[in-house]
Write a protein that holds these residues in place. Structure first.
Motif: not given
Length: 352
Positions: A330-331, A338-340, A346-349
């Motif tokens: 996460a960042r 934004l979490v991978e 895939t990246t999830h907001r």
């Protein structure tokens, strides 16, 4: 009739000549290893000897225990006390780096001597055994320090003690009202499983919570004998945790780590810590860069049950503590994260 030949009982190998005789090193290497032996202890138990694949010069079991002339090369980044035990020793045998827990080192002898050991300059066959007076002073310190809730028996290997002496320590620590947990760190269950007998189990019996951290770095270390020893400990009321060191050539692939952690779980050993190598003198050949360690663990996230997931840590010097090294998924971006996804990348907001 001639007398029947007597079978020689397997013995622990403790010097280079014995290693040559056992076929673990070449005769040409003996002179160099004699110089290593002047600085660092060596011991390889019969259990460990039986695991070594002599046909493989890079055998992951042999790499952990068989000495190497490279140990005589000390890099500027290596320290004789990389975890800073000495500055945090209020009385002999005690290390107090964390507010709520402290180490008790009753001896400095081990069943085997790992070639990457961060206490390699002080451990050895002479034992470093605390005298009765020194042990009493150490135990009195625990009784007089109410902020400490957990006593961690290490060394050396506390399961190398006699059952009588171990029982005495467990009883003294169990009588301290503010101690909730007694933890032991040991190689014995995998390196010398025959030592886990009824007397040792009885010595560990207490009304306090008892945890045993089993040090193992490769899945092959969990032999049938080790499995029996671990089962006896579990049935004796001991909760089992696993701790490992990330080591070049031993477990520095995702497959090796997955096998190690899954094997631990099959023996009801919960993976607890995966340590980044402590930079003790002469250990550079084992170091895996942190970036590589993070990549390895990232590969395992999602394909390995959370039960098998250890915390990847670096033990910092000067009493700064163990720092988790990740990996991160996460960042932060503005007011969201934004979490991978570990399974598909895939990246999830995640935000308001």
């Amino acid at each position: 009739m001639p007398d029947a030949p007597q079978l020689l009982k397997p013995r622990t190998l403790r010097d280079p000549a014995a290693l040559v005789q056992a076929g673990l090193v070449s005769p040409e290497a003996q002179a160099g290893l004699e110089r290593v032996a002047e600085h660092y202890a060596m011991a390889i138990t019969p259990t460990v000897q039986a695991l070594i694949d002599r046909s493989n010069p890079r055998d992951p079991i042999a790499l952990q225990y068989v000495p190497n002339a490279a140990e005589l090369v000390t890099l500027p980044s290596e320290r004789s006390d990389p975890t800073s035990d000495a500055p945090f020793t209020p009385v002999k045998g005690v290390v107090h780096r964390y507010p709520d827990r402290a180490l008790l080192k009753p001896l400095l002898a081990c069943p085997v001597y790992c070639r990457f050991c961060f206490r390699r300059e002080v451990v050895g066959p002479d034992g470093g055994l605390l005298t009765e007076a020194e042990l009493d002073a150490a135990l009195d310190w625990f009784a007089a320090t109410p902020t400490v809730r957990e006593a961690i028996l290490t060394g050396g290997d506390p399961l190398m003690l006699s059952s009588r002496r171990l029982r005495h320590m467990i009883e003294r620590l169990s009588a301290v009202p503010h101690l909730d947990i007694i933890r032991l760190h040991s190689r014995v269950p995998v390196a010398a499983p025959e030592r886990i007998n009824d007397d040792i189990i009885a010595a560990l019996s207490t009304h306090k919570a008892v945890f045993l951290c089993v040090h193992a770095n490769h899945g092959r270390e969990f032999t049938a004998e080790a499995a029996q020893a671990l089962r006896r400990l579990r049935l004796g009321g001991v909760t089992l945790l696993g701790q490992s060191v990330l080591l070049r050539g031993v477990n520095d692939t995702a497959e090796a780590l997955e096998n190690l952690f899954r094997t631990m779980l099959t023996h009801q050993v919960k993976p607890y810590y995966l340590h980044q190598l402590d930079r003790a003198p002469g250990t550079a050949r084992f170091e895996v860069p942190i970036a590589e360690g993070r990549r390895l663990l990232r590969q395992l996230r999602g394909r390995l049950t959370g039960l098998a997931w250890p915390t990847y840590v670096l033990d910092l010097p000067d009493g700064s503590g163990k720092a988790p090294l990740g990996p991160d998924f996460a960042r932060q971006q503005d007011d969201a994260w934004l979490v991978e996804g570990p399974l598909d990348g895939t990246t999830h907001r995640h935000g308001d």
